[in-house]
Structures are given as structure tokens and as C-alpha cells.
Design a protein around this motif. Structure first.
Motif, PDB file in Angstrom:
ATOM      1  N   VAL A 101       0.834  -1.194   0.000  1.00  0.00           N
ATOM      2  CA  VAL A 101       0.000   0.000   0.000  1.00  0.00           C
ATOM      3  C   VAL A 101       0.874   1.252   0.000  1.00  0.00           C
ATOM      4  O   VAL A 101       0.589   2.235  -0.696  1.00  0.00           O
ATOM      5  N   LYS A 102       1.934   1.232   0.778  1.00  0.00           N
ATOM      6  CA  LYS A 102       2.856   2.379   0.801  1.00  0.00           C
ATOM      7  C   LYS A 102       3.393   2.658  -0.597  1.00  0.00           C
ATOM      8  O   LYS A 102       3.457   3.808  -1.041  1.00  0.00           O
ATOM      9  N   ARG A 103       3.811   1.621  -1.270  1.00  0.00           N
ATOM     10  CA  ARG A 103       4.370   1.800  -2.614  1.00  0.00           C
ATOM     11  C   ARG A 103       3.335   2.362  -3.574  1.00  0.00           C
ATOM     12  O   ARG A 103       3.629   3.253  -4.377  1.00  0.00           O
ATOM     13  N   ASN A 104       2.115   1.855  -3.503  1.00  0.00           N
ATOM     14  CA  ASN A 104       1.062   2.361  -4.390  1.00  0.00           C
ATOM     15  C   ASN A 104       0.775   3.836  -4.147  1.00  0.00           C
ATOM     16  O   ASN A 104       0.598   4.617  -5.086  1.00  0.00           O
ATOM     17  N   LEU A 105       0.717   4.229  -2.882  1.00  0.00           N
ATOM     18  CA  LEU A 105       0.424   5.627  -2.554  1.00  0.00           C
ATOM     19  C   LEU A 105       1.525   6.556  -3.033  1.00  0.00           C
ATOM     20  O   LEU A 105       1.256   7.655  -3.550  1.00  0.00           O
ATOM     21  N   ILE A 106       2.771   6.133  -2.870  1.00  0.00           N
ATOM     22  CA  ILE A 106       3.888   6.979  -3.304  1.00  0.00           C
ATOM     23  C   ILE A 106       3.906   7.107  -4.822  1.00  0.00           C
ATOM     24  O   ILE A 106       4.140   8.191  -5.373  1.00  0.00           O
ATOM     25  N   LYS A 107       3.646   6.015  -5.522  1.00  0.00           N
ATOM     26  CA  LYS A 107       3.636   6.055  -6.986  1.00  0.00           C
ATOM     27  C   LYS A 107       2.557   6.996  -7.516  1.00  0.00           C
ATOM     28  O   LYS A 107       2.750   7.678  -8.523  1.00  0.00           O
ATOM     29  N   ASN A 108       1.418   7.026  -6.835  1.00  0.00           N
ATOM     30  CA  ASN A 108       0.279   7.805  -7.333  1.00  0.00           C
ATOM     31  C   ASN A 108       0.132   9.161  -6.665  1.00  0.00           C
ATOM     32  O   ASN A 108      -0.858   9.867  -6.908  1.00  0.00           O
ATOM     33  N   ALA A 109       1.088   9.541  -5.822  1.00  0.00           N
ATOM     34  CA  ALA A 109       0.954  10.779  -5.046  1.00  0.00           C
ATOM     35  C   ALA A 109       0.798  12.006  -5.944  1.00  0.00           C
ATOM     36  O   ALA A 109      -0.091  12.841  -5.745  1.00  0.00           O
TER      37      ALA A 109
END
Length: 219
Positions: free
Chosen positions: A77-85
Motif C-alpha cells: 500500500v505504501k508503494r502504491n500511494l507513493i507512486k500515485n501521489a
């Protein structure tokens, strides 16, 4: 050239490759260059988010001003949020921003506004397919929506669908055979057409007849 396994001697001219000092220097510096090649990867951060650890991701989340983020989130989830920030910041206040944020956290999400399902004005509902960690993240659901939605819209309903994804292996086999019976071939009712040449010969000769009492020969 593979910089992770570079041999400095291979980069020298044919003459320098024969020089003892050059050979010794290359052997001494090879480990140093290989170490630099390994450490150079650490500078490549944004292109390998899927390989970063939790601590590094937490720092990136602060750098990118990720609106809805928690150090307790699963690493995926952390990775997804950072990618889409950046995309979420750009679209903040729109249904697309809500969908991207919810998809990053929970799974596939679709937002429908009131006029799309004959609801009350300024209301919307969300359909979301939760793939995993539903118990951990469910209490964050409405809070995450409020971070990126516009102020005039209000959440009316949440439709949750639990989705389990796995790999299914299916095996099949086929058994087939053929029975062939061969009989002696005896053709019948055959018609043969062709030209038959028959030669006929006639042999003529002389016949002598003798009448007794013999007087003379009659021809």
C-alpha cells in the motif's frame, strides 16, 4: 559493458595490457569500482520503489506529501500511494482522485455520483473490491475519502466486495485410439479396356500326290 563486473584491464590498450604496473593497478582498483557500481544503484530511487524498504518509503512519503499515509500500512500500500501521489495531488477534488486513492489502498475502486444512480444531489457511492488486509484498513476508508474529495460531495454508501486472487492449475489428459482392420484386397467387377493386336500368318506350299500303279507324277 556490465559495470557490476567491469575489469579495468580490459579497457586498456593492447600495449598497456602487457605493462606490469598497469596490470597491478587494475587488479587493485577492480574491487573499488565494483563497490562503486553497487552503491550507485542507491542513488536510483524513484525507478525502484518496488524494491525499497519500509523506512525509505516512509521518507519518500514525507517528501511527496502523500495526503493519506500511515507507517502501519502494508508495504504494498505504501508503494502504491507513493507512486500515485503526484497524480492524486493533480486531480484532488475530483472523483478520479478518490478512485485512484482508494485503489492504491484497498484494491479496484469505482465511484458513482448521484446523477449516475438516481441518488440525492451531491451524494456519491463507492464500489470497491478489497483484495486483502480488510480488517486493518477498513477503519481508514471514510477518512481516506475525505482527504481528496471536494467539500460539497458526501459519501452515501460503500459497497464492499471481498476478492480472493490465486493461481489455479488445471490439468487434463486425452486418451484416444484407432482400430484398423485390413482384409486381402480382391477387386471385383473390373472392366479392362484396351487394344488387342493378334497376328495371323498363312503358309502355302506344294503338295505331291502319287497314284498307284505309279506311272507319273501329277502336279
Amino acid at each position: 559493458m556490465d559495470i557490476n563486473n567491469v575489469d579495468l584491464l580490459d579497457l586498456q590498450t593492447s600495449h598497456m595490457k602487457q605493462d606490469p604496473s598497469t596490470i597491478a593497478m587494475c587488479k587493485a582498483l577492480n574491487p573499488v569500482f565494483k563497490k562503486l557500481a553497487r552503491e550507485a544503484k542507491l542513488a536510483f530511487i524513484y525507478g525502484r520503489i518496488d524494491q525499497l524498504d519500509d523506512d525509505t518509503l516512509d521518507e519518500l512519503a514525507w517528501q511527496f506529501y502523500v495526503d493519506f499515509y500511515s507507517v502501519d500500512f502494508p508495504i504494498s500500500v505504501k508503494r502504491n500511494l507513493i507512486k500515485n501521489a503526484k497524480k492524486i495531488h493533480k486531480l484532488k477534488g475530483t472523483p478520479a482522485a478518490v478512485e485512484i486513492l482508494l485503489t492504491s489502498i484497498f484494491g479496484n475502486a469505482v465511484l458513482k455520483e448521484w446523477f449516475e444512480y438516481d441518488g440525492d444531489p451531491f451524494m456519491f457511492k463507492v464500489r470497491i473490491e478489497v483484495e486483502n488486509n480488510i480488517n486493518l484498513l477498513l477503519d481508514k476508508f471514510e477518512e481516506s475519502i475525505n482527504v481528496v474529495k471536494n467539500t460539497r460531495s458526501h459519501l452515501e454508501k460503500i459497497e464492499l466486495y471481498s476478492v480472493s486472487r490465486n493461481t489455479t492449475y488445471i490439468a487434463s489428459s486425452l486418451l484416444s485410439g484407432e482400430k484398423v482392420t485390413t482384409f486381402p484386397w480382391s477387386p471385383k467387377d473390373l472392366d479392362s479396356k484396351g487394344t488387342l493386336h493378334i497376328a495371323i500368318g498363312n503358309n502355302g506350299g506344294i503338295e505331291n500326290t502319287t497314284i498307284y500303279p505309279k506311272k507319273e507324277v501329277i502336279k
